[in-house]
Design a protein around this motif. Structure first.
Motif, PDB file in Angstrom:
ATOM      1  N   LYS A 125      30.307   2.492  -3.556  1.00 28.85           N
ATOM      2  CA  LYS A 125      31.074   1.264  -3.326  1.00 28.85           C
ATOM      3  C   LYS A 125      32.462   1.486  -3.904  1.00 28.85           C
ATOM      4  CE  LYS A 125      28.167  -1.821  -1.598  1.00 28.85           C
ATOM      5  NZ  LYS A 125      28.357  -2.413  -0.307  1.00 28.85           N
ATOM      6  N   GLY A 126      33.405   1.881  -3.066  1.00 30.54           N
ATOM      7  CA  GLY A 126      34.763   2.126  -3.530  1.00 30.54           C
ATOM      8  C   GLY A 126      34.812   3.299  -4.490  1.00 30.54           C
ATOM      9  N   ASP A 127      35.315   3.035  -5.714  1.00 30.96           N
ATOM     10  CA  ASP A 127      35.434   4.074  -6.736  1.00 30.96           C
ATOM     11  C   ASP A 127      34.253   4.100  -7.699  1.00 30.96           C
ATOM     12  OD1 ASP A 127      37.819   4.945  -5.683  1.00 30.96           O
ATOM     13  OD2 ASP A 127      39.050   3.729  -7.014  1.00 30.96           O
ATOM     14  N   ARG A 128      33.175   3.428  -7.345  1.00 28.56           N
ATOM     15  CA  ARG A 128      31.954   3.408  -8.155  1.00 28.56           C
ATOM     16  C   ARG A 128      30.791   3.884  -7.300  1.00 28.56           C
ATOM     17  NH1 ARG A 128      32.437   1.340 -13.568  1.00 28.56           N
ATOM     18  NH2 ARG A 128      34.602   0.707 -13.730  1.00 28.56           N
ATOM     19  N   ALA A 129      29.788   4.436  -7.938  1.00 29.85           N
ATOM     20  CA  ALA A 129      28.608   4.903  -7.206  1.00 29.85           C
ATOM     21  C   ALA A 129      27.398   4.882  -8.135  1.00 29.85           C
ATOM     22  CB  ALA A 129      28.840   6.314  -6.666  1.00 29.85           C
ATOM     23  N   ALA A 130      26.238   4.915  -7.527  1.00 32.73           N
ATOM     24  CA  ALA A 130      24.977   5.060  -8.254  1.00 32.73           C
ATOM     25  C   ALA A 130      24.209   6.199  -7.593  1.00 32.73           C
ATOM     26  CB  ALA A 130      24.172   3.768  -8.199  1.00 32.73           C
ATOM     27  N   SER A 131      23.542   7.000  -8.406  1.00 32.16           N
ATOM     28  CA  SER A 131      22.720   8.081  -7.845  1.00 32.16           C
ATOM     29  C   SER A 131      21.385   8.122  -8.577  1.00 32.16           C
ATOM     30  CB  SER A 131      23.428   9.433  -7.941  1.00 32.16           C
ATOM     31  OG  SER A 131      23.495   9.874  -9.277  1.00 32.16           O
ATOM     32  N   ASP A 132      20.405   8.623  -7.867  1.00 34.03           N
ATOM     33  CA  ASP A 132      19.050   8.773  -8.392  1.00 34.03           C
ATOM     34  C   ASP A 132      18.520  10.075  -7.813  1.00 34.03           C
ATOM     35  OD1 ASP A 132      16.398   8.537  -9.204  1.00 34.03           O
ATOM     36  OD2 ASP A 132      15.969   6.786  -7.964  1.00 34.03           O
ATOM     37  N   CYS A 133      18.155  11.024  -8.669  1.00 30.77           N
ATOM     38  CA  CYS A 133      17.593  12.277  -8.171  1.00 30.77           C
ATOM     39  C   CYS A 133      16.459  12.713  -9.086  1.00 30.77           C
ATOM     40  CB  CYS A 133      18.660  13.361  -8.058  1.00 30.77           C
ATOM     41  SG  CYS A 133      19.364  13.879  -9.625  1.00 30.77           S
ATOM     42  N   HIS A 134      15.553  13.475  -8.523  1.00 30.48           N
ATOM     43  CA  HIS A 134      14.469  14.058  -9.306  1.00 30.48           C
ATOM     44  C   HIS A 134      14.974  15.343  -9.957  1.00 30.48           C
ATOM     45  CE1 HIS A 134      11.162  11.495  -7.887  1.00 30.48           C
ATOM     46  NE2 HIS A 134      11.963  11.339  -6.838  1.00 30.48           N
ATOM     47  N   PHE A 135      14.425  15.673 -11.128  1.00 35.91           N
ATOM     48  CA  PHE A 135      14.772  16.943 -11.758  1.00 35.91           C
ATOM     49  C   PHE A 135      13.526  17.613 -12.296  1.00 35.91           C
ATOM     50  CE2 PHE A 135      14.790  14.292 -15.592  1.00 35.91           C
ATOM     51  CZ  PHE A 135      14.197  15.122 -16.536  1.00 35.91           C
ATOM     52  N   VAL A 136      13.614  18.922 -12.403  1.00 38.45           N
ATOM     53  CA  VAL A 136      12.628  19.736 -13.108  1.00 38.45           C
ATOM     54  C   VAL A 136      13.429  20.629 -14.037  1.00 38.45           C
ATOM     55  CG1 VAL A 136      10.850  21.517 -12.933  1.00 38.45           C
ATOM     56  CG2 VAL A 136      10.972  19.707 -11.202  1.00 38.45           C
ATOM     57  N   ALA A 137      13.058  20.651 -15.303  1.00 37.58           N
ATOM     58  CA  ALA A 137      13.727  21.499 -16.292  1.00 37.58           C
ATOM     59  C   ALA A 137      12.671  22.391 -16.949  1.00 37.58           C
ATOM     60  CB  ALA A 137      14.434  20.650 -17.339  1.00 37.58           C
ATOM     61  N   TYR A 138      13.007  23.662 -17.107  1.00 40.76           N
ATOM     62  CA  TYR A 138      12.069  24.637 -17.659  1.00 40.76           C
ATOM     63  C   TYR A 138      12.811  25.546 -18.620  1.00 40.76           C
ATOM     64  CZ  TYR A 138       9.057  28.729 -17.993  1.00 40.76           C
ATOM     65  OH  TYR A 138       8.296  29.760 -18.479  1.00 40.76           O
ATOM     66  N   ASN A 139      12.137  25.953 -19.701  1.00 42.29           N
ATOM     67  CA  ASN A 139      12.662  26.992 -20.591  1.00 42.29           C
ATOM     68  C   ASN A 139      11.529  27.512 -21.451  1.00 42.29           C
ATOM     69  OD1 ASN A 139      12.743  25.697 -23.416  1.00 42.29           O
ATOM     70  ND2 ASN A 139      13.702  24.152 -22.109  1.00 42.29           N
ATOM     71  N   ARG A 140      11.790  28.616 -22.131  1.00 40.94           N
ATOM     72  CA  ARG A 140      10.808  29.183 -23.064  1.00 40.94           C
ATOM     73  C   ARG A 140      11.523  29.843 -24.232  1.00 40.94           C
ATOM     74  NH1 ARG A 140       6.911  32.400 -19.402  1.00 40.94           N
ATOM     75  NH2 ARG A 140       7.174  34.316 -20.527  1.00 40.94           N
TER      76      ARG A 140
END
Length: 184
Positions: free
Chosen positions: A84-99
């Protein structure tokens, strides 16, 4: 029906926001504080992994936790973006991995699955995250034998200087500069 210019602008904004989300993942994977800071507006706030407060104060401790870990991987999928103009909303899935090395002969694996829900703002620097909510839907922390470490030799993910993509990007940019110089 929207006119073609509005459609092109919206598609360009969606791609810029997607690129921002991917830049966040790459900055985490490479433990690149400067790159990670550019993802967030200076007034950005964070609610993620038990931390609630300014994003600027979340970055250094989050990266410090990742230092010394291997196989650091942040991935996103299915981004939903509303602008909406200069504003936005986002929603995404993530997977994070480390060892990381845990004790003699053992590694600790960490796998987190969840969502990043962001409020974004368009700035002179481009789109930036104004508020991030990190939702952890699943966490797996387990110890595994060290001999399960993949690819002990050969390339691996790492910091900005030794990452294979960083080398490819540098070569590409060098070749582009040479082509432009020779065309003039």
């Amino acid at each position: 029906m929207q006119d073609l210019n509005n459609i092109i602008t919206e598609l360009a904004d969606r791609q810029s926001i997607t690129d921002l989300l991917l830049a966040y993942c790459a900055a985490c994977d490479r433990i690149d504080e400067a790159a990670l800071r550019t993802c967030f507006h200076p007034d950005a706030t964070h609610d993620h992994g038990g931390y609630v407060g300014p994003s600027s104060e979340w970055i250094a401790p989050a990266l410090a936790w990742l230092k010394g870990r291997v196989g650091i991987t942040h991935m996103i999928s299915t981004p939903r973006i509303v602008i909406k103009g200069d504003r936005a909303a986002s929603d995404c899935h993530f997977v994070a991995y480390n060892r990381t090395d845990k004790q003699e002969g053992m590694l600790e694996e960490v796998l987190v699955k969840g969502r990043y829900v962001d409020r974004l703002i368009r700035t002179e620097q481009g789109w930036q995250i104004l508020h991030r909510t990190g939702i952890h839907d699943f966490e797996l922390i387990r110890e595994v034998p060290a001999e399960t470490r993949p690819m002990a030799a050969g390339p691996s993910s790492g910091g900005p200087a030794d990452d294979p993509f960083a080398r490819e990007l540098a070569a590409l940019m060098y070749a582009r500069k040479r082509a432009i110089h020779h065309a003039v």
